[in-house]
Design a protein around this motif. Sequence first.
Motif: not given
Length: 449
Positions: A80-86
């Motif tokens: 989830a932390m890796g996917d949380a972008t932008g």
Amino acid sequence: MPASATKVLRVAVLADSDTRWKWGALTASRIAPESPGNTDVHLDGYLLRGRATPTPRQLREVGVTADTLREVTAVEFLRAMGDATGEESYDVLVLALVGGGVQAMLHGLGRVWQDRADRPVVVTGYVGVVYEKLADGLLLRHGADVVLANSRQDAERFRAVYEGVGADASAVTEVALPFLGGAAYTGEPGRDDRPYTVVFAAQPSVPDNRGDRVYLLERLIRHARRHPERDVVLKLRSKPGEHTTHIEELPYQKLVQRADVPPNFRLVYGHMGEVLDRTDLLVTISSTAALESLHRRIPTAVLTDLGVRETLGNHHFVGSGCLASWDQLDEGHRPVPDAEWVARQGVAAEGGAYESAFDRARERIAALRGRPGGLPPIAPYYTTVTAPRYLPGILARHHLAPDGAPLPGAPAADKAPGPVRQVVRRAARGAYRHGVQRVAPVIRRMGEL
């Protein structure tokens, strides 16, 4: 102000117990940097799956809410932390975990954010009094951008440990416990609407044996019989079968079933702040509730009946003026805290000093978020070079390899769980908790026969 002009600060909190969730969520609200843009805070909560994952009842009792709240494995959280972008990227991440959990997440996050300079500011710390495993716990937390110390005394100790091993100590930031507050004690025992109230704040793992716990219960009941005009309360942390930060194998609820209690003795659950609202004397072995009580200037006694010992944690209160025995309390003794000692613990601050205790943390986080070029890679003290034997075991407990990558077969390492997997997982988790919380203690006690 138009909604478009209001910046939303996105904060995530990962916690592994009800107490740490309370600390993490309240800390997040205290340390959120203030800005001219009237920043709103969006809080996403993540509960790390394990033996102490809080139940819905425990979460309600904590009384801290989030915009979203879900249970995750370590690998799911890292994904989830890796996917949380932008726009979905977080500004601040609070790791409210036991030391080993913090270290595992730091290595895992270091891997998923290895190419990101715009990563969140990582914050961690302790939920209360640090009275054991000081060096071990601190070094497991090294690598976070901000390591919060709840008092001046802790800040000095933390820096000394980091500097003593040659680690960067700049992350250590003095604050205060985030859950202090409430109305100050008036100094008038009892009121017309209630009797004088004595509260014993129980702890799940202190003391850790039946004999001492039975002794404390008997002394509390004896105090109630000796003072029938008083309301004597046993404040409990959890119900049987529930776990908090520490394992409770001998809950007082079960021990009291065999006791003959007077009518002025009772058990209570609930929010500690609400209990303190009607407390005239707080008694404990070494609970953080003592600091909450002292902050509100409620007479507070730290028991010496079982000795003043590191294993009990009451050695932390040496010099406080609060050490006392049940014999002394039975005779009417009301401890008077030492003002200098209390000040070093970050409690009983005058005026607005308590609120300003979080200014340094806000300033550090704001400076880190505004750092030219973004934040540097996460760099824990423990690596495969500095701790080649210790570190892999810490990471493996969370299904991570020495490089922070998920181990083969790690829970949910490949994909998000589907409906069937979720149902199976809930059933397995229930069986696991039953084994840890109910069956294992019985087996251990049988082994001692």
